[in-house]
Enzyme design. Structure first.
Site, PDB file in Angstrom:
ATOM      1  N   SER A  95       7.493   7.350  -3.770  1.00 22.93           N
ATOM      2  CA  SER A  95       6.717   6.366  -4.050  1.00 22.93           C
ATOM      3  C   SER A  95       6.505   6.475  -5.625  1.00 22.93           C
ATOM      4  O   SER A  95       7.666   6.345  -6.450  1.00 22.93           O
ATOM      5  CB  SER A  95       5.320   6.336  -3.628  1.00 22.93           C
ATOM      6  N   ASP A 220       9.027   0.966   6.303  1.00 18.99           N
ATOM      7  CA  ASP A 220       8.246   1.092   5.085  1.00 18.99           C
ATOM      8  C   ASP A 220       7.838  -0.357   4.787  1.00 18.99           C
ATOM      9  O   ASP A 220       8.911  -1.079   4.183  1.00 18.99           O
ATOM     10  CB  ASP A 220       8.827   1.963   4.082  1.00 18.99           C
ATOM     11  N   HIS A 248       5.797   4.345   5.074  1.00 15.64           N
ATOM     12  CA  HIS A 248       6.039   5.006   3.901  1.00 15.64           C
ATOM     13  C   HIS A 248       5.776   6.393   3.569  1.00 15.64           C
ATOM     14  O   HIS A 248       6.032   7.020   2.752  1.00 15.64           O
ATOM     15  CB  HIS A 248       4.695   4.150   3.151  1.00 15.64           C
TER      16      HIS A 248
END
Length: 268
Positions: A95, A220, A248
């Site tokens: 991320s 995700d 995620h």
């Protein structure tokens, strides 16, 4: 609890194992120790030296100040590598951590031998902008959500439908989220919410020369797999892999598949 000074910033870090170094960069508000649940043991067992750290803004590292940029976090990571490794190493990010790594591959390619980018993208879209704006608004309004609501929302946003259909797994995740709620009073963390990918960087990433694996998670909703495939297509020679039944937080949901992809890439 060891610390390292990088410029004017002090970062908390941990390391395990010996051998070639792998530096793991965490996402927004995430602690470096998150990697120690699954990835660090796998790396150490494979003969690597795993280094994790808390980004600026995550205690006990120094708090972040208003105006924090991805370039600041790149400089922090580069300084940590120079102090602890002394040369190029393997990099892993998820991320926001992946955003930091992919920008480091441009700014300091001399510090990277291989890179794994998890749950990442190369450009923003309407939904990613909306999610980032919503997070900032929630913080700025000092809205403290009821624990059960916050936990449930985080589960829906970050976990795969496959996980959400497993009653025991859902309860375990909800319990975990309720024990670690978002802290809307932490001023040192707020600047991390401004570190978003707000411009199209795909053109810039065509200059990356470091061998790279882009690892997306099929379910995700925060960083859709389509954006990961697009990112991999922009980086010359990049490999792409997609982990099924993962959202995620795929590196926590499907750690065996993630670790296998990461270690296979490193060996290759």
């Amino acid at each position: 609890m060891p610390f390292v000074n990088v410029g004017a910033v002090t970062l908390n870090y941990e390391e395990s194992g010996s051998g070639d170094a792998v530096v793991l960069v965490a996402g927004t508000a995430a602690r470096g120790r998150t990697w120690r649940l699954h990835q660090v043991p796998a790396l150490v067992a494979a003969g690597y030296r795993a280094i994790t750290f808390d980004n600026r803004g995550v205690s006990p590292s120094d708090p972040a100040k208003t105006g924090l940029t991805v370039d600041d976090l790149v400089a922090d990571t580069a300084g940590l590598i120079e102090r602890l490794v002394g040369g190029p190493c393997r990099l892993v990010g998820s991320s926001m951590g992946a955003h930091v790594v992919q920008e480091l591959l441009l700014a300091r390619p001399d510090l990277a031998t291989q890179a794994v980018l998890m749950a990442s993208r190369g450009r923003p879209d309407a939904m990613s902008r909306a999610l980032a704006a919503a997070e900032r608004a929630l913080y700025d309004e000092r809205v403290r959500l009821p624990g059960v609501y916050d936990a449930t929302t985080r589960a829906v946003q970050n976990l795969s439908p496959s996980t959400l259909q497993d009653e025991q797994a859902v309860q375990d995740w909800l319990d975990l989220f309720e024990m670690s709620p978002a802290d809307v009073t932490d001023a040192g963390l707020r600047p991390q919410l401004d570190v978003e990918l707000d411009t199209d960087r795909l053109g810039a990433y065509r200059r990356i020369g470091t061998p790279t694996l882009v690892l997306s998670f099929a379910d995700d909703v925060m960083a859709p797999a389509a954006r990961g495939r697009e990112l991999a297509g922009a980086i010359p020679g990049a490999q792409y892999a997609e982990i099924p039944a993962a959202g995620h937080y795929g590196y926590l949901e499907q750690p065996d598949a993630v670790n296998d992809a990461m270690l296979t890439f490193f060996k290759g």
